[in-house]
Design an enzyme around this catalytic site. Structure first.
Site, PDB file in Angstrom:
ATOM      1  N   LYS A 133     -98.002-112.263 -17.313  1.00 37.67           N
ATOM      2  CA  LYS A 133     -96.814-112.984 -16.849  1.00 37.67           C
ATOM      3  C   LYS A 133     -95.543-112.233 -17.248  1.00 37.67           C
ATOM      4  CE  LYS A 133     -99.130-117.457 -16.827  1.00 37.67           C
ATOM      5  NZ  LYS A 133     -99.416-118.732 -17.508  1.00 37.67           N
ATOM      6  N   GLN A 166     -97.625-121.926 -22.716  1.00 36.07           N
ATOM      7  CA  GLN A 166     -98.975-121.500 -22.349  1.00 36.07           C
ATOM      8  C   GLN A 166    -100.030-122.440 -22.939  1.00 36.07           C
ATOM      9  OE1 GLN A 166     -99.864-118.892 -20.233  1.00 36.07           O
ATOM     10  NE2 GLN A 166    -101.910-119.743 -20.447  1.00 36.07           N
ATOM     11  N   ASP A 168     -93.862-124.867 -14.298  1.00 35.72           N
ATOM     12  CA  ASP A 168     -95.275-125.208 -14.126  1.00 35.72           C
ATOM     13  C   ASP A 168     -95.455-126.488 -13.297  1.00 35.72           C
ATOM     14  OD1 ASP A 168     -97.093-123.362 -15.120  1.00 35.72           O
ATOM     15  OD2 ASP A 168     -96.884-124.051 -17.198  1.00 35.72           O
TER      16      ASP A 168
END
Ligand code: NDP
Length: 313
Positions: A57, A101, A127
């Site tokens: 990422k 995460q 997200d």
């Protein structure tokens, strides 16, 4: 279709196309704002899989001109430590997107992930897990939709696989993949069934699908008997296999993947058994299928969040 090989859907290529589409927007934002779009990634502990995801990422974001700020916390950090970091990023001018995460250390408690989702500023929630964003998704007006399922939609679209009027079955009902996947397919006029560990006659239900999405977390779980000949099969699963017998049963005794296993002592496998390639009309590989799309959609969401924060939604 029996016996022939289905089309492999190239997630890397589609992800590269999505990133290329995002680039001009990043450049435009950067010149207009006098700073690049900013993405804060919070990594707690040292889970090896998470390290790899986060590294990818960071690299992908940086290559696309996004400022990626990686904030690390030790595995011993408390949930309050983590929420303090999230709150700091919430009020920061330079951070347009925030991602924590998963998975979080078990010691943080069972509801830690939900507390994090509840705390992230919905406008920075790249997200798409904040309840406000989940609600908007269900209402069909998502601004920031979860990256993995929206990446699957992009893959279907860019592979010319029709969604409207098709029957879609999703195996898995998690908040991060299965449920949002169902919502996005529904919005595109598929007829949708969500299956899970308590579903009766699962192979029979799955084998009626034109589009079958596996998001289970069990290597090779979806075998031929789950699949209608010619169906599009999307394999979201990322499972590390470290048992040789399992690797042999998945890939066969003479495959290059088994050679990988023998070199490294483990191999990554999807939820879909490789034998499904012989019956599916189209199939995503693991690795190289849905994984790269998730990261491309993260960049797309970061740009969307950045632009919306400047009032340019
Ligand atoms: P979860 O563990 O949160 O959910 C798994 C789902 O699968 C649950 O709904 C569970 O049912 C269902 N399930 C488990 N066992 C069975 C079974 N025997 N029969 C039917 N259903 C079953 O996983 P996630 O959704 O977070 O992730 C799924 C997979 O996708 C994992 O391999 C993960 O690593 C991968 N992943 C990949 C991403 C990518 O970028 N490619 C991103 C996110 C995840 P129940 O609810 O009844 O327990």
């Amino acid at each position: 279709m029996m016996g022939s090989m289905g089309r492999l859907l190239d997630g890397q290529a589609v992800a590269a196309a999505i990133r290329a589409d995002v680039l001009p927007g990043v450049a435009e934002f950067t010149s207009g704002a006098g700073r690049p779009p900013g993405l804060g990634i919070v990594l707690v502990g040292d889970n090896p899989a998470s390290e790899i995801y986060v590294r990818n990422k960071v690299r992908s974001g940086t290559e696309s001109g996004v400022w990626v700020d990686l904030q690390r916390l030790p595995a011993t950090a408390s949930i309050d430590d983590l929420l303090a970091v999230v709150n700091r990023l919430n009020i920061s001018e330079r951070h347009d997107g925030i991602l924590v995460q998963a998975p979080l250390p078990e010691a943080m408690g069972r509801h830690a992930a939900q507390r994090v989702f509840d705390t992230i500023d919905p406008d920075k929630d790249v997200d798409g897990f904040h309840p406000a964003n989940v609600g908007r998704l269900v209402q069909g007006r998502a601004h920031l939709a979860p990256c993995t399922p929206s990446g699957v939609i992009e893959l279907l679209d860019r592979s010319d696989i029709p969604i409207a009027r098709r029957y879609a079955v999703i195996i898995g009902r998690s908040d991060i993949v299965g449920k949002p996947m169902a919502m996005l397919l529904l919005q595109r006029d598929a007829t949708v069934t969500i299956c899970h560990s308590r579903t009766a006659d699962l192979p029979e239900v799955a084998s009626r699908a034109d589009i079958l999405v596996a998001a289970i977390g069990r290597a090779g779980f979806v075998t031929r008997d789950f699949v209608k000949p010619g169906a599009a099969v999307i394999d979201v699963g990322i499972n590390r296999v470290s048992d040789r017998a399992t690797a042999v049963s998945l890939f066969g005794p003479s495959s290059p993947r088994l050679a990988d296993f023998d070199r490294r002592g483990s191999v990554v496998a999807g939820d879909v058994h490789p034998e499904v390639a012989g019956i599916a009309g189209a199939l995503t590989p693991v690795p190289g299928g849905v994984g790269p799309l998730t990261i491309a959609m993260l960049l797309k969401n970061t740009l969307a969040a950045a632009s919306a924060r400047r009032g340019g939604r």
